[in-house]
Design an enzyme around this catalytic site. Structure first.
Site, PDB file in Angstrom:
ATOM      1  CD  GLU A  82      -2.940  -6.546   9.186  1.00 34.95           C
ATOM      2  OE1 GLU A  82      -2.973  -5.148   9.343  1.00 34.95           O
ATOM      3  OE2 GLU A  82      -2.074  -7.164  10.272  1.00 34.95           O
ATOM      4  CG  HIS A  83      -4.720  -5.561   3.452  1.00 32.83           C
ATOM      5  ND1 HIS A  83      -4.384  -4.540   2.515  1.00 32.83           N
ATOM      6  CD2 HIS A  83      -3.769  -6.398   3.937  1.00 32.83           C
ATOM      7  CE1 HIS A  83      -2.899  -4.847   2.437  1.00 32.83           C
ATOM      8  NE2 HIS A  83      -2.467  -5.481   3.411  1.00 32.83           N
ATOM      9  CB  ALA A  91      10.032  -4.298  11.222  1.00 32.64           C
ATOM     10  CG  LEU A 132       6.853  -2.831  13.788  1.00 30.09           C
ATOM     11  CD1 LEU A 132       7.984  -3.162  15.076  1.00 30.09           C
ATOM     12  CD2 LEU A 132       5.996  -4.002  13.951  1.00 30.09           C
ATOM     13  CG  ASP A 189      -0.383   1.947  10.208  1.00 27.61           C
ATOM     14  OD1 ASP A 189      -1.049   0.845  10.617  1.00 27.61           O
ATOM     15  OD2 ASP A 189       0.122   2.135   9.120  1.00 27.61           O
ATOM     16  CE1 TYR A 225      -2.227  -0.908   2.775  1.00 22.86           C
ATOM     17  CE2 TYR A 225      -2.921   0.851   1.458  1.00 22.86           C
ATOM     18  CZ  TYR A 225      -3.177   0.076   2.691  1.00 22.86           C
ATOM     19  OH  TYR A 225      -3.803   0.484   3.676  1.00 22.86           O
TER      20      TYR A 225
HETATM   21  C1  GLA Z   1      -0.544  -0.699   6.235  1.00 20.74           C
HETATM   22  C2  GLA Z   1      -1.376   0.439   6.184  1.00 20.74           C
HETATM   23  C3  GLA Z   1      -2.873   0.316   7.170  1.00 20.74           C
HETATM   24  C4  GLA Z   1      -3.461  -0.761   6.706  1.00 20.74           C
HETATM   25  C5  GLA Z   1      -2.547  -1.938   6.784  1.00 20.74           C
HETATM   26  C6  GLA Z   1      -3.080  -3.243   6.444  1.00 20.74           C
HETATM   27  O1  GLA Z   1      -0.139  -0.834   7.655  1.00 20.74           O
HETATM   28  O2  GLA Z   1      -0.809   1.733   6.359  1.00 20.74           O
HETATM   29  O3  GLA Z   1      -3.669   1.436   6.911  1.00 20.74           O
HETATM   30  O4  GLA Z   1      -4.313  -0.734   5.761  1.00 20.74           O
HETATM   31  O5  GLA Z   1      -1.236  -1.856   5.970  1.00 20.74           O
HETATM   32  O6  GLA Z   1      -4.096  -3.641   7.423  1.00 20.74           O
END
Ligand code: GLA
Length: 389
Positions: A33-34, A120, A122, A169, A219
């Protein structure tokens, strides 16, 4: 009647033509994540919650979009592509990017709806962007590869919608494969499909039903903090291009004592990449319990070091951790709300569901929604277009 069928009926009634039907899934991310915007690794998968779109070409330059679920309509033109500051921007952004890449389009009609729970985390927006890019590629025979469509969706989101997200995503939604996760290297965009050997174990999402307004600003702040770490290290190590090139030794030596905040952010990312690699090895060996431990580690890093969790997500992970049959649990996505992802043994699913719902309600006054996810193929055609009868 399925949602896709309802959309097709609505399309026929509105536009007196037979639509092309597209399914474009949302995503989960098991670990990593991130890391995407830091040129690291991610481990997402496309799920059986999706955007469905009925779409067909027009003879003129007009754009007619209907958001079926919210009963809203947008009418515009290819001759005037400016942000509308609404859901229509996800479609307009993709159209704009296609035009910028030199593709000639005509107008089109579309009706879309979805089963991805909103807010959510997703990735309904990535699914929508992929749906329209995929559809236009088909309708106007643009000859684009899937990976090009992924990059197009990301540019639409970054430049037109204005959200500086990474590539995970869109990639997961477009490139997903049933029964597999995607191990994606966000630097090279090389990817493999390690099989998910998780018999008797389900992927369960617990929706905190929280969406803090912090998510966008924080973010961007996290991105900037990581970039600051990279810039500093570049003065000492000219070969460093991103946190992918950074080791814990470098961070410990040069940042830990002098820039503790930047150190924590960067250290989280470096460690998360390693957790992902170790986690994939565990999954490949069929050791889901070991993988689950890396998920807990990921959550702790996100919560304590990267500081993108919130009390509700921490509570959901804390409750899950105490339940029999739970192998791993962590917050998923950008953070500050949205869902946790949990690996739960099928035979303990009912008691997990009851306990977490009750305890979350007792402690927060909120209901959590549980979603059981199956992993499915990425964006695809559901039915080919045939001439209207
Ligand atoms: C969001 C962003 C992704 C990613 C995640 C964290 O979903 O759209 O690109 O950076 O956060 O992993």
């Amino acid at each position: 009647m399925s949602l896709a069928e309802q959309l097709a009926v609505s399309f026929r009634n509105e536009f007196q033509a037979e639509p092309l039907l597209i399914c474009s899934p949302g995503r989960v991310n098991l670990i990593g994540e991130h890391t995407d915007y830091n040129e690291g690794f991610v481990l997402p998968a496309a799920i059986d919650k999706a955007i469905y779109m009925a779409v067909g070409p027009r003879e003129d330059n007009e754009l007619h979009f209907i958001a079926f679920d919210i009963k809203k309509r947008f009418t515009g033109s290819l001759n005037n592509l400016t942000p509308n500051h609404s859901w229509a921007d996800y479609l307009l952004g993709v159209v704009t990017q296609l035009r910028l890449t030199g593709h000639s389009l005509r107008g089109f009609n579309c009706v879309f709806g979805g089963t991805i729970p909103m807010g959510a985390g997703l990735s309904s927006s990535a699914a929508l962007e992929n749906a329209v890019g995929f559809a236009l590629n088909e309708l106007f025979s643009l000859g684009l590869e899937r990976l090009e469509l992924v990059k197009l969706s990301q540019r639409a989101e970054n430049d037109f919608v204005g959200a500086k997200v990474g590539i995970m995503d869109m990639f997961a939604s477009m490139m997903g494969k049933a029964g597999h996760v995607i191990k994606l290297d966000c630097r090279s965009l090389d990817y493999t499909y390690p099989p998910l050997r998780m018999d008797g174990i389900r992927i369960v999402l617990c929706d905190s039903r929280v969406k803090h307004s912090l998510v966008t600003s924080e973010y961007n702040t996290r991105r900037a903090e990581c970039e600051a770490g990279v810039r500093f290290l570049q003065t000492l190590y000219p070969d460093v291009n991103s946190l992918r090139d950074v080791t814990m030794e470098m961070l410990d030596k040069h940042l830990r004592d002098t820039q503790p905040l930047i150190y924590r952010r960067c250290a989280y990312v470096v460690q998360e990449n390693q957790r992902l690699l170790d986690g994939v090895a565990a999954l490949e060996a069929g050791d889901v319990a070991a993988f689950g431990q890396y998920m807990y580690g990921s959550h702790e890093g996100l919560s304590q070091w990267y500081e993108v969790s919130c009390p509700e997500l921490d509570l959901l992970v804390g409750i899950a951790r105490e339940q029999p049959g739970v192998l791993g649990s962590r917050m998923m996505g950008g953070g500050f709300g949205g869902c946790t992802i949990n690996l739960v043994r099928e035979d303990e699913l009912d008691s997990f569901s009851q306990t977490i719902t009750q305890q979350y309600k007792a402690k927060t006054g909120k209901d959590t929604y549980l979603h059981i996810c199956n992993i499915q193929d990425g964006t695809h055609i559901m039915q080919t277009s045939v001439s209207a009868a």
